[in-house]
Design a protein around this motif. Structure first.
Motif, PDB file in Angstrom:
ATOM      1  N   GLY B 241      97.329 194.120  11.523  1.00 45.48           N
ATOM      2  CA  GLY B 241      96.740 193.021  12.287  1.00 45.48           C
ATOM      3  C   GLY B 241      96.678 193.340  13.782  1.00 45.48           C
ATOM      4  N   TRP B 242      97.723 193.977  14.294  1.00 41.53           N
ATOM      5  CA  TRP B 242      97.733 194.314  15.718  1.00 41.53           C
ATOM      6  C   TRP B 242      96.615 195.292  16.053  1.00 41.53           C
ATOM      7  N   THR B 243      96.469 196.295  15.217  1.00 37.40           N
ATOM      8  CA  THR B 243      95.436 197.302  15.492  1.00 37.40           C
ATOM      9  C   THR B 243      94.064 196.648  15.539  1.00 37.40           C
ATOM     10  N   GLU B 244      93.804 195.769  14.560  1.00 34.90           N
ATOM     11  CA  GLU B 244      92.484 195.122  14.529  1.00 34.90           C
ATOM     12  C   GLU B 244      92.280 194.220  15.748  1.00 34.90           C
ATOM     13  N   LEU B 245      93.315 193.488  16.104  1.00 36.12           N
ATOM     14  CA  LEU B 245      93.212 192.611  17.268  1.00 36.12           C
ATOM     15  C   LEU B 245      92.981 193.410  18.552  1.00 36.12           C
ATOM     16  N   MET B 246      93.715 194.500  18.674  1.00 40.08           N
ATOM     17  CA  MET B 246      93.607 195.300  19.897  1.00 40.08           C
ATOM     18  C   MET B 246      92.243 195.981  20.000  1.00 40.08           C
ATOM     19  N   GLU B 247      91.782 196.498  18.888  1.00 43.48           N
ATOM     20  CA  GLU B 247      90.480 197.182  18.917  1.00 43.48           C
ATOM     21  C   GLU B 247      89.353 196.189  19.215  1.00 43.48           C
ATOM     22  N   TRP B 248      89.480 194.975  18.660  1.00 37.73           N
ATOM     23  CA  TRP B 248      88.472 193.956  18.976  1.00 37.73           C
ATOM     24  C   TRP B 248      88.507 193.626  20.471  1.00 37.73           C
ATOM     25  N   GLN B 249      89.690 193.385  20.976  1.00 37.77           N
ATOM     26  CA  GLN B 249      89.812 192.970  22.384  1.00 37.77           C
ATOM     27  C   GLN B 249      89.321 194.067  23.324  1.00 37.77           C
ATOM     28  N   LYS B 250      89.666 195.311  23.016  1.00 38.10           N
ATOM     29  CA  LYS B 250      89.229 196.437  23.865  1.00 38.10           C
ATOM     30  C   LYS B 250      87.707 196.595  23.795  1.00 38.10           C
ATOM     31  N   GLY B 251      87.155 196.429  22.590  1.00 35.74           N
ATOM     32  CA  GLY B 251      85.698 196.534  22.440  1.00 35.74           C
ATOM     33  C   GLY B 251      84.979 195.459  23.241  1.00 35.74           C
ATOM     34  N   PHE B 252      85.552 194.286  23.244  1.00 33.77           N
ATOM     35  CA  PHE B 252      84.974 193.162  23.991  1.00 33.77           C
ATOM     36  C   PHE B 252      85.020 193.467  25.495  1.00 33.77           C
ATOM     37  N   ILE B 253      86.172 193.916  25.938  1.00 31.49           N
ATOM     38  CA  ILE B 253      86.331 194.278  27.364  1.00 31.49           C
ATOM     39  C   ILE B 253      85.324 195.374  27.735  1.00 31.49           C
ATOM     40  N   ASP B 254      85.211 196.371  26.881  1.00 29.69           N
ATOM     41  CA  ASP B 254      84.305 197.489  27.183  1.00 29.69           C
ATOM     42  C   ASP B 254      82.846 197.023  27.245  1.00 29.69           C
ATOM     43  N   GLU B 255      82.505 196.082  26.374  1.00 29.99           N
ATOM     44  CA  GLU B 255      81.122 195.594  26.374  1.00 29.99           C
ATOM     45  C   GLU B 255      80.788 194.897  27.697  1.00 29.99           C
ATOM     46  N   LEU B 256      81.759 194.170  28.224  1.00 33.30           N
ATOM     47  CA  LEU B 256      81.543 193.497  29.506  1.00 33.30           C
ATOM     48  C   LEU B 256      81.733 194.444  30.689  1.00 33.30           C
ATOM     49  N   GLY B 257      82.612 195.409  30.497  1.00 31.35           N
ATOM     50  CA  GLY B 257      82.980 196.322  31.597  1.00 31.35           C
ATOM     51  C   GLY B 257      84.318 195.897  32.192  1.00 31.35           C
ATOM     52  N   TYR B 258      85.320 196.759  32.060  1.00 38.15           N
ATOM     53  CA  TYR B 258      86.676 196.401  32.506  1.00 38.15           C
ATOM     54  C   TYR B 258      86.698 196.002  33.977  1.00 38.15           C
ATOM     55  N   ASP B 259      86.042 196.788  34.812  1.00 43.94           N
ATOM     56  CA  ASP B 259      86.071 196.506  36.253  1.00 43.94           C
ATOM     57  C   ASP B 259      85.391 195.174  36.576  1.00 43.94           C
ATOM     58  N   LYS B 260      84.291 194.916  35.865  1.00 42.82           N
ATOM     59  CA  LYS B 260      83.574 193.659  36.108  1.00 42.82           C
ATOM     60  C   LYS B 260      84.438 192.455  35.714  1.00 42.82           C
ATOM     61  N   VAL B 261      85.078 192.562  34.543  1.00 41.29           N
ATOM     62  CA  VAL B 261      85.920 191.447  34.085  1.00 41.29           C
ATOM     63  C   VAL B 261      87.102 191.277  35.038  1.00 41.29           C
TER      64      VAL B 261
END
Lengths: 332, 448
Positions: B241-261
């Protein structure tokens, strides 16, 4: 007459008292008087320094949670500290960063401003007040104000930079800029050191500058050979107190982390905010606090405290030996 | 005797240090208070000290219930100490008999307070007075005991779910909140607006870990992620569950752009102020606790918003409906000299339906007993009702008590922060290292 006065009013009347015994009694009285006068300070020292020091050393060899009896575990805390604690070195490096950058930069600016104020011909009192005033602002208030001023989206600093076409950094929200941001704050509140430097500079005999000038010394040479030797004890004081403060750096970094992270709360779970952003503001004393009061490892926190005490002592002994400023002239 | 020689001085210092150490060893534990009586006392009288962390308006709510208790027990006086956080509470307990009853804001203290005896075992009086523990949900029961020792009782609960701005969702063409994390991401991206320079103007949902209530603890139940094994060691790397949650959250951040967020997040208002990003419309959806309903009623009464369970991982949509549950807990101090008075007050605060409902209505926290949840006197808005439902959902979970307090959560979150910033290349290896760090800490605290 003097011999009569020196004789104690006891069975020794009529008998000569050896000179050595008279001296010894007087010495003892003097010693007792000195101790009596010093006793409040000594008592304070024993209760608030010696006892906590011995207690910390003892607890550092135990597993202790403040409630259960301490459990002796030998060097286990130190073994964990040096080989397993993943954040102690991050906290140490952050703290050393403040020692290496914040202290000299703050002293440099304080000395520079004091040097300018010495030369101020008009409204010197106003300028002294202006530069000293920030030191009177409570640390928490000054940090909160700074974080808002440097807010990347809404703060005036980046907006002004934007007018000049400069994309301002994220300041307190960027691990690369969070510590330099606190250095800027440190410069702003350097009034306490500045005022001491100012007094020291005003105390340098003017004749020495005149003599140096007659000998052909330029400004830099006067600074090197007249100013610095005269203010060395004050400089030493500033360095030592600055290093101690930097080694114990806590409040400013903690408040900056909480406010920049949007979680400026007091009490409830404050420890979780420490270090933001990305552990860049996690200082050694903060880590000690977290281990002691968030995870209840008072034994381990004591080991951290003992190490800090040892490192600070070594630091200060080295500094004192290097400058030899506090020893009386001729004995250094 | 003269000891001017260096060995002599060292001997004196060693002797003094040894004596001090022995003194410390003898003086450094909390004194043990009075024992519970074998049978419940027929009458109660005396003064009981009650330490809690609430302040201002919330302290007044607590005081009103304490007043009710005193009215029902004329011989008893409650000495209330408000505004005392966990650190102060623990210090006070350690110094002896200052505290009879202590109320903490965090379930993270339970593991340590139970295992060290800072809060005493309530098992005997619970059995003696036939207190029915089944009136609490499994989740609530689990965070108020440790290793079979029940040293605390629940005083209301905090429940986490999704807040959504109905107007913003409607403007984006959405009529219902998301149910899975991928739906949340899709909706959030469509609801996100940008400035002319490409920076974020408003966000559909802010996925930045550490922002406001975005924490590993609050996300865990959305993926049925496990924290600890039965023996207290870390289960994180072995929990998919942790792996799936983390990969989702990182993918979301990457889609927006870490620096922008990061830049956008830096400009948002303080969580517990009227500038809260959800309340002012800077984010359309947000993870938050039930207490936010009270803040909105006070600070942004015009806000048109709804609440729902947080979306869950795509691989197990059946988890939908649950969420993170935690709460305030209270226990009787080790050194209490009035344990019967403290127990009477504790029982009143945690099992008396009228008292619980009054507290819940005043503090806007979820009640913890079945009777209180069903009470007609409980003020339940549609938004608040969502959290009561989440609380009773079998998929809801909490963070397990540990002798480390919240230490294991902080260790994991530190890693998650690194991961979202892009500093971690090997997630499984990183999670394995998190396990090791937590286990090392555990070994230091409770090892041989």
């Amino acid at each position: 007459m003097s011999r009569t006065l020196a004789q104690p009013a006891s069975s020794t009347v009529g008998r000569p008292v050896p000179a050595g015994r008279r001296t010894s009694a007087a010495h003892r009285r003097r010693t007792l008087t000195v101790f009596a006068l010093l006793s409040p300070a000594l008592l304070g020292l024993a209760i608030f320094f010696v006892y906590p020091l011995i207690a910390s050393v003892y607890y550092s060899f135990t597993r202790y949670d403040l409630v259960s009896p301490p459990d002796w575990i030998g060097l286990r805390n130190y073994e964990y500290l040096f080989t397993q604690d993943p954040k102690v070195w991050i906290a140490t490096l952050n703290t050393l960063w403040f020692v290496v950058f914040l202290v000299p930069i703050k002293i440099f600016f304080a000395l520079g401003i004091a040097g300018l104020l010495v030369r101020a011909k008009r409204a010197s009192g106003v300028w002294r007040t202006v530069f000293y005033l920030p030191a009177l602002v409570p640390p928490v208030a000054s940090v909160v104000a700074f974080v808002f001023l440097f807010n990347p989206a809404t703060g005036p600093v980046n907006q002004i930079l934007g007018v000049f076409g400069i994309q301002g950094p994220l300041w307190f929200n960027d691990p690369a800029w969070s510590k330099p941001s606190l250095v800027l704050l440190g410069i702003w509140v350097m009034g306490d050191i500045m005022i001491i430097f100012l007094a020291a500079l005003l105390d340098v005999p003017r004749e020495q500058y005149e003599a140096a000038s007659l000998d052909g010394a330029n400004g830099l040479q006067q600074l090197r050979y007249v100013t610095f030797p005269s203010i060395t004890p004050v400089l030493m004081f500033a360095v030592i107190t600055g290093v101690i403060a930097a080694l114990q750096y806590f409040t400013e970094a903690a408040v900056a982390s909480g406010v920049a992270n949007g979680k400026a709360v007091v009490g409830e779970g404050t420890g979780a905010n420490l270090g933001y952003p990305g552990n860049s503001l996690l200082t050694y004393t903060q880590w000690l606090y977290v281990r002691g009061f968030n995870t209840y490892q008072l034994g381990y926190a004591s080991a951290l405290a003992v190490l800090l005490f040892v490192v600070a002592s070594i630091f200060l002994i080295a500094l004192l030996r290097r400058f030899k400023a506090f020893t009386p002239e001729g004995t250094a | 005797m003269k000891l001017h020689s260096i060995p002599g001085r060292i001997a004196v210092i060693a002797a003094l240090s040894g004596a001090a150490a022995l003194t410390l060893a003898g003086c450094s534990t909390a004194s043990t208070g009075s024992e519970f009586e074998a049978s419940a006392p027929s009458t109660l009288s005396g003064t009981v000290s009650f330490w809690h962390f609430f302040s201002d308006r919330e302290a007044e709510v607590i005081q009103s219930v304490v007043d009710d208790f005193e009215a029902a027990n004329p011989g008893v006086t409650v000495e209330v100490h408000e505004g005392q956080d966990d650190e102060k509470l623990r210090k006070a307990i350690a110094t002896g008999d200052k505290v009879d009853l202590g109320l903490s804001y965090s379930t993270d203290v339970v593991g340590n307070f139970c295992s060290t005896g800072a809060f005493r075992d309530l098992g005997a009086v619970i059995k003696r007075d036939s207190v029915d523990l089944s009136q609490f949900s499994d989740t609530v029961r689990s965070y108020t005991e440790f290793n079979g020792v029940r040293c605390s009782m629940p005083v209301l609960a905090d429940v986490y779910g999704l807040y959504y701005n109905k107007d913003l969702l409607a403007a984006g063409g959405f009529t219902a909140p998301p149910k899975t994390l991928s739906e949340l991401q899709d909706m959030a991206m469509k609801l996100t607006t940008f400035n002319a320079d490409g920076s974020i103007k408003t966000l559909g949902f802010n996925p930045m870990m550490g922002w406001y209530e975005n924490s590993a603890a609050h996300l865990g139940p959305l993926g049925a992620a496990e924290w600890l094994n039965a023996d207290g060691t870390s289960a994180i790397s072995g929990s998919p569950g942790w792996t799936e949650l983390m990969e989702w959250q990182k993918g979301f951040i990457d889609e927006l752009g870490y620096d922008k967020v990061n830049a956008f997040t830096a400009g948002l208002g303080q969580e517990f102020s009227a500038d809260n990003a959800f309340q002012v419309g800077s984010v359309a959806m947000n993870l938050d606790g039930e207490y936010r309903t009270a803040f909105i009623a006070d600070q942004a009464p015009q806000l048109n918003y709804g609440t729902a369970p947080m979306p869950v991982i795509d691989s197990d949509a059946s988890l939908y409906g649950g969420g993170y549950v935690t709460g305030n807990i209270a226990g009787i101090s080790k050194g209490s000299q009035h344990p019967e008075l403290a127990w009477a007050l504790l029982k009143y605060l945690t099992t008396d339906t009228d008292a619980i409902v009054k507290l819940s209505n005043g503090l806007k926290n979820a009640p913890t007993t079945t009777d209180a949840l069903a009470s007609p006197a409980l003020e339940v808005s549609p938004q608040f009702k969502t959290f009561l439902d989440i609380m009773q959902n079998p998929n809801s979970a909490t963070t397990p008590p540990s002798p480390l307090g919240a230490g294991y959560q902080q260790t994991f979150e530190d890693f998650w922060h690194s991961y979202q910033s892009g500093a971690v290349s090997d997630l499984p290896a990183g999670l394995a290292d998190v396990d090791k760090q937590i286990n090392d800490q555990l070994n230091l605290v409770s090892g041989p």
